[in-house]
Design a protein around this motif. Structure first.
Motif, PDB file in Angstrom:
ATOM      1  N   LEU A 142     -17.725   0.090   4.314  1.00  0.00           N
ATOM      2  CA  LEU A 142     -17.582   1.514   3.920  1.00  0.00           C
ATOM      3  C   LEU A 142     -15.952   1.972   3.842  1.00  0.00           C
ATOM      4  CD1 LEU A 142     -19.958   3.387   6.212  1.00  0.00           C
ATOM      5  CD2 LEU A 142     -20.295   3.023   3.779  1.00  0.00           C
ATOM      6  N   GLY A 143     -15.235   1.292   4.904  1.00  0.00           N
ATOM      7  CA  GLY A 143     -13.998   1.187   4.865  1.00  0.00           C
ATOM      8  C   GLY A 143     -13.184   0.667   3.453  1.00  0.00           C
ATOM      9  N   ASN A 144     -13.881  -0.326   3.048  1.00  0.00           N
ATOM     10  CA  ASN A 144     -13.394  -1.001   1.635  1.00  0.00           C
ATOM     11  C   ASN A 144     -13.768  -0.004   0.618  1.00  0.00           C
ATOM     12  OD1 ASN A 144     -12.388  -3.217   2.693  1.00  0.00           O
ATOM     13  ND2 ASN A 144     -14.421  -4.527   2.457  1.00  0.00           N
ATOM     14  N   GLU A 145     -14.896   0.788   0.565  1.00  0.00           N
ATOM     15  CA  GLU A 145     -15.243   1.661  -0.544  1.00  0.00           C
ATOM     16  C   GLU A 145     -14.125   2.924  -0.323  1.00  0.00           C
ATOM     17  OE1 GLU A 145     -17.387   3.539  -3.300  1.00  0.00           O
ATOM     18  OE2 GLU A 145     -17.401   1.416  -2.659  1.00  0.00           O
ATOM     19  N   PHE A 146     -13.804   3.303   0.813  1.00  0.00           N
ATOM     20  CA  PHE A 146     -12.805   4.413   0.938  1.00  0.00           C
ATOM     21  C   PHE A 146     -11.580   4.036   0.335  1.00  0.00           C
ATOM     22  CE2 PHE A 146      -9.511   6.800   3.367  1.00  0.00           C
ATOM     23  CZ  PHE A 146      -9.864   7.978   3.157  1.00  0.00           C
ATOM     24  N   ILE A 147     -10.956   2.786   0.591  1.00  0.00           N
ATOM     25  CA  ILE A 147      -9.887   2.191   0.016  1.00  0.00           C
ATOM     26  C   ILE A 147      -9.987   2.143  -1.562  1.00  0.00           C
ATOM     27  CG2 ILE A 147      -8.348   0.315  -0.083  1.00  0.00           C
ATOM     28  CD1 ILE A 147      -8.452   1.915   2.661  1.00  0.00           C
TER      29      ILE A 147
ATOM     30  N   PRO B 291       8.870   5.416 -12.641  1.00  0.00           N
ATOM     31  CA  PRO B 291       7.807   6.097 -12.148  1.00  0.00           C
ATOM     32  C   PRO B 291       6.622   5.337 -11.617  1.00  0.00           C
ATOM     33  CG  PRO B 291       8.673   7.083 -14.074  1.00  0.00           C
ATOM     34  CD  PRO B 291       9.252   5.844 -13.782  1.00  0.00           C
ATOM     35  N   ILE B 292       6.430   4.070 -12.314  1.00  0.00           N
ATOM     36  CA  ILE B 292       5.401   3.158 -11.918  1.00  0.00           C
ATOM     37  C   ILE B 292       5.592   2.512 -10.851  1.00  0.00           C
ATOM     38  CG2 ILE B 292       4.165   1.169 -12.868  1.00  0.00           C
ATOM     39  CD1 ILE B 292       4.705   1.788 -15.626  1.00  0.00           C
ATOM     40  N   VAL B 293       7.008   2.057 -10.639  1.00  0.00           N
ATOM     41  CA  VAL B 293       7.325   1.573  -9.240  1.00  0.00           C
ATOM     42  C   VAL B 293       7.132   2.429  -7.946  1.00  0.00           C
ATOM     43  CG1 VAL B 293       9.124   0.680  -7.959  1.00  0.00           C
ATOM     44  CG2 VAL B 293       8.958  -0.117 -10.330  1.00  0.00           C
ATOM     45  N   VAL B 294       7.377   3.734  -8.275  1.00  0.00           N
ATOM     46  CA  VAL B 294       7.132   4.740  -7.226  1.00  0.00           C
ATOM     47  C   VAL B 294       5.584   4.986  -6.949  1.00  0.00           C
ATOM     48  CG1 VAL B 294       7.275   7.338  -6.761  1.00  0.00           C
ATOM     49  CG2 VAL B 294       9.308   6.070  -7.855  1.00  0.00           C
ATOM     50  N   ILE B 295       4.849   5.289  -8.068  1.00  0.00           N
ATOM     51  CA  ILE B 295       3.354   5.214  -7.605  1.00  0.00           C
ATOM     52  C   ILE B 295       2.542   4.043  -6.979  1.00  0.00           C
ATOM     53  CG2 ILE B 295       3.111   7.109  -9.410  1.00  0.00           C
ATOM     54  CD1 ILE B 295       1.577   5.130 -10.942  1.00  0.00           C
ATOM     55  N   MET B 296       3.159   2.996  -7.367  1.00  0.00           N
ATOM     56  CA  MET B 296       2.900   1.617  -6.805  1.00  0.00           C
ATOM     57  C   MET B 296       3.006   1.751  -5.198  1.00  0.00           C
ATOM     58  SD  MET B 296       3.767  -1.409  -9.290  1.00  0.00           S
ATOM     59  CE  MET B 296       3.229  -2.788  -8.156  1.00  0.00           C
ATOM     60  N   VAL B 297       4.012   2.161  -4.956  1.00  0.00           N
ATOM     61  CA  VAL B 297       4.508   2.113  -3.380  1.00  0.00           C
ATOM     62  C   VAL B 297       3.764   3.204  -2.797  1.00  0.00           C
ATOM     63  CG1 VAL B 297       6.433   2.754  -2.205  1.00  0.00           C
ATOM     64  CG2 VAL B 297       6.962   1.463  -3.958  1.00  0.00           C
TER      65      VAL B 297
ATOM     66  N   VAL C  56       1.305   2.841   0.317  1.00  0.00           N
ATOM     67  CA  VAL C  56       1.134   3.572   1.686  1.00  0.00           C
ATOM     68  C   VAL C  56      -0.140   4.305   1.845  1.00  0.00           C
ATOM     69  CG1 VAL C  56       2.558   5.491   2.980  1.00  0.00           C
ATOM     70  CG2 VAL C  56       3.810   3.674   1.422  1.00  0.00           C
ATOM     71  N   LEU C  57      -0.515   4.966   1.170  1.00  0.00           N
ATOM     72  CA  LEU C  57      -2.030   5.525   1.199  1.00  0.00           C
ATOM     73  C   LEU C  57      -2.929   4.582   1.792  1.00  0.00           C
ATOM     74  CD1 LEU C  57      -2.338   8.129  -1.855  1.00  0.00           C
ATOM     75  CD2 LEU C  57      -1.612   8.633   0.618  1.00  0.00           C
ATOM     76  N   THR C  58      -3.188   3.322   0.970  1.00  0.00           N
ATOM     77  CA  THR C  58      -4.092   2.300   1.184  1.00  0.00           C
ATOM     78  C   THR C  58      -3.798   1.640   2.579  1.00  0.00           C
ATOM     79  OG1 THR C  58      -3.081   0.816  -0.179  1.00  0.00           O
ATOM     80  CG2 THR C  58      -4.952   2.100  -1.200  1.00  0.00           C
ATOM     81  N   PHE C  59      -2.799   1.361   2.871  1.00  0.00           N
ATOM     82  CA  PHE C  59      -2.319   0.857   4.094  1.00  0.00           C
ATOM     83  C   PHE C  59      -2.686   1.690   5.276  1.00  0.00           C
ATOM     84  CE2 PHE C  59       0.616  -0.659   7.282  1.00  0.00           C
ATOM     85  CZ  PHE C  59       0.193  -2.022   7.649  1.00  0.00           C
ATOM     86  N   THR C  60      -2.231   2.895   5.066  1.00  0.00           N
ATOM     87  CA  THR C  60      -2.388   3.955   6.273  1.00  0.00           C
ATOM     88  C   THR C  60      -3.879   4.118   6.556  1.00  0.00           C
ATOM     89  OG1 THR C  60      -0.577   5.145   5.637  1.00  0.00           O
ATOM     90  CG2 THR C  60      -1.991   6.276   7.070  1.00  0.00           C
ATOM     91  N   ALA C  61      -4.645   4.184   5.267  1.00  0.00           N
ATOM     92  CA  ALA C  61      -6.269   4.376   5.591  1.00  0.00           C
ATOM     93  C   ALA C  61      -6.657   3.131   6.282  1.00  0.00           C
ATOM     94  CB  ALA C  61      -6.652   4.598   4.307  1.00  0.00           C
ATOM     95  N   SER C  62      -6.473   2.003   5.706  1.00  0.00           N
ATOM     96  CA  SER C  62      -6.690   0.867   6.446  1.00  0.00           C
ATOM     97  C   SER C  62      -6.493   0.639   7.857  1.00  0.00           C
ATOM     98  CB  SER C  62      -6.521  -0.491   5.649  1.00  0.00           C
ATOM     99  OG  SER C  62      -5.207  -0.573   5.692  1.00  0.00           O
ATOM    100  N   ARG C  63      -5.416   1.113   8.311  1.00  0.00           N
ATOM    101  CA  ARG C  63      -5.261   1.021   9.811  1.00  0.00           C
ATOM    102  C   ARG C  63      -5.941   1.783  10.745  1.00  0.00           C
ATOM    103  NH1 ARG C  63      -2.900  -2.617   7.810  1.00  0.00           N
ATOM    104  NH2 ARG C  63      -4.681  -3.368   8.966  1.00  0.00           N
TER     105      ARG C  63
END
Length: 492
Positions: free
Chosen positions: A424-429, A463-469, A473-480
């Motif tokens: 379920l966590g993987n699905e959220f990510i 802009p692509i570099v910014v959204i990659m970062v 951040v979003l996925t790393f925070t969610a996974s933690r």
């Protein structure tokens, strides 16, 4: 991939037209009151693809991003003459005709050429502007390319669904023609040497070249008809009264030469403003808005997707009488169908296909489509989790006098949830990243906002570099966070 998107949209347009014709036979007869309908509604929805300066593009106006340009001025004039308010809806150029036919928008003003093929599906006003075509190249290649015939053995790009794309396909030899849905993507591909040139209308070519010193423009020498080099306003087929009324506005614009006297100069001022401050920090509000919508889509889709998944899983595990067997068959068919079709197609179907019957906003459509998609996958996770719970747990619960429902609710599902939490966590990510798909219908999530910044600044990579970062951040925070709760469950 971009060509596949265009093909999918074309197929969807055909499906929508078939449903519209057979499902609503009174549409054509009722269309002649189109003018009265717009005036009664009080709002005229203009569809456009804002990556085509100086026709339409994004600019920062009073601290906020807005769609501006020559076509926007024309839309404002049309709305004023009709006595209604103008509402602008942004989407990819490929999606505009589908959106018009399904009632998502009332008109298209997006530098669209009134070709005979398009006239079969929509009604056009008189033309309001006549231009020509040029090919944008890297300035370092200026001595290498002279016109379309110079690209033999190379790759020429153009926006899919446009007349210049069709011309490039038909009028070049030994040249690979690559289509993309966005002019910003094409310019980025050109500067990263994925393309040798980009065919576009002359005013747009001049806008990009004047704001990017690394680019140059050369004549295209395409052989084009008058309709293929002119721009007109598109309305739904049969909108006779509305077209006749708007034709008066168009004729006035041409008579007073408003395009060259007022509209193009105004667009030029915004183009100059865009290049004053092109730092990514200057556009933090746009990226923040993208994060906001990305999280809204993800959280809502996870919530509804989990509910749908539980119901589908229980239905798939149902055994017994005919009704339970029917539910099991329906749930199985749903899961297999959803998992066997691309999410992009599902998003377009919910927004455009269901739009024939229910006018759903883009954000709502995106959440519904992603929730339905997620539910199919979550159902399989939950079904697997339930099957992983030892049968002895069920027998023990029943021996204590629990009913089937109580056993499932208090004994089986909690243990199943613990077993499938990583899945379920993987699905959220995954949903955080998959939310980017809804940008094709104009939802202002991160990908959509990055395209706005690219159109504003004429910078492709930053802009692509910014959204990659930001995505990281979003996925790393969610996974933690998910890992924290997983550890809690293991020690419970």
């Amino acid at each position: 991939m971009k060509k596949k998107i265009g093909l999918l949209l074309a197929m969807l347009a055909a499906l929508v037209m078939m449903v519209g014709v057979f499902g609503n036979p009174t549409q054509v007869q009722a269309a002649d009151n189109s003018l009265a309908k717009i005036q009664k509604k009080g709002v005229l929805v203009m569809g456009t693809s804002p990556d085509y300066p100086p026709y339409e593009f994004q600019a920062t106006v009073k601290g906020k991003s807005a769609v501006v340009g020559m076509d926007v001025k024309i839309g404002e004039k049309v709305a004023k003459d009709l006595g209604v308010k103008l509402k602008i809806k942004s989407m990819s150029f490929d999606s505009l005709l589908v959106a018009l036919q399904t009632g998502k928008i009332d008109m298209i003003i997006s530098g669209m050429n009134p070709t005979p093929a398009r006239r079969k599906n929509v009604d056009f006003t008189h033309t309001y502007y006549k231009g020509g075509y040029e090919i944008v190249i890297n300035k370092t290649d200026k001595g290498k390319y002279k016109n379309k015939d110079s690209f033999s053995g190379g790759t020429l790009g153009a926006q899919t669904g446009t007349t210049q794309y069709n011309a490039a396909k038909k009028q070049t030899k030994n040249t690979k023609v690559k289509g993309m849905t966005s002019q910003s993507d094409l310019i980025l591909a050109l500067q990263s040497h994925k393309l040798d040139g980009v065919a576009m209308e002359k005013p747009s070519a001049e806008a990009y070249v004047s704001n990017n010193k690394q680019l140059a423009a050369i004549p295209s020498d395409f052989s084009m008809s008058s309709s293929a080099t002119s721009s007109a306003i598109a309305f739904r087929k049969g909108s006779t009264s509305l077209v006749n009324k708007v034709n008066k506005t168009v004729d006035q614009i041409k008579k007073e030469n408003l395009v060259k006297k007022e509209y193009l100069p105004a667009a030029g001022k915004y183009l100059k403003t865009n290049t004053v401050n092109t730092s990514m920090g200057h556009y933090w509000k746009a990226f923040l808005t993208g994060i906001e919508y990305t999280l809204i889509i993800t959280v809502c889709s996870v919530f509804f997707g989990f509910i749908i998944g539980v119901l589908l899983a229980l239905a798939r595990l149902a055994k017994g009488n005919f009704l339970k067997s029917l539910l099991r068959w329906i749930a199985t068919a749903y899961v297999e169908f959803i998992r066997g079709t691309p999410m992009m197609v599902q998003v377009m179907f919910v927004y455009f296909g269901l739009g024939l019957f229910v006018n759903l906003p883009a954000l709502t459509s995106g959440i519904i489509a992603i929730s339905l998609n997620s539910g199919a996958y979550v159902a399989e996770y939950i079904r697997g989790g339930i099957n992983s719970v030892d049968i002895g747990q069920t027998e023990a619960a029943r021996s204590l006098g629990m009913s089937n429902g109580e056993t499932m609710r208090f004994v089986v599902l909690p243990q199943a949830l613990k077993n499938i939490w990583p899945s379920l966590g993987n699905e959220f990510i995954t949903l955080i990243k998959d939310s980017s798909i809804v940008s094709i219908i104009g939802v202002t999530e991160l990908i959509y906002q990055s395209n706005i910044v690219r159109s504003d600044t004429y910078r492709g990579v930053a802009p692509i570099v910014v959204i990659m970062v930001l995505y990281f951040v979003l996925t790393f925070t969610a996974s933690r966070i998910l890992n924290y709760f997983e550890r809690k469950m293991q020690h419970a």
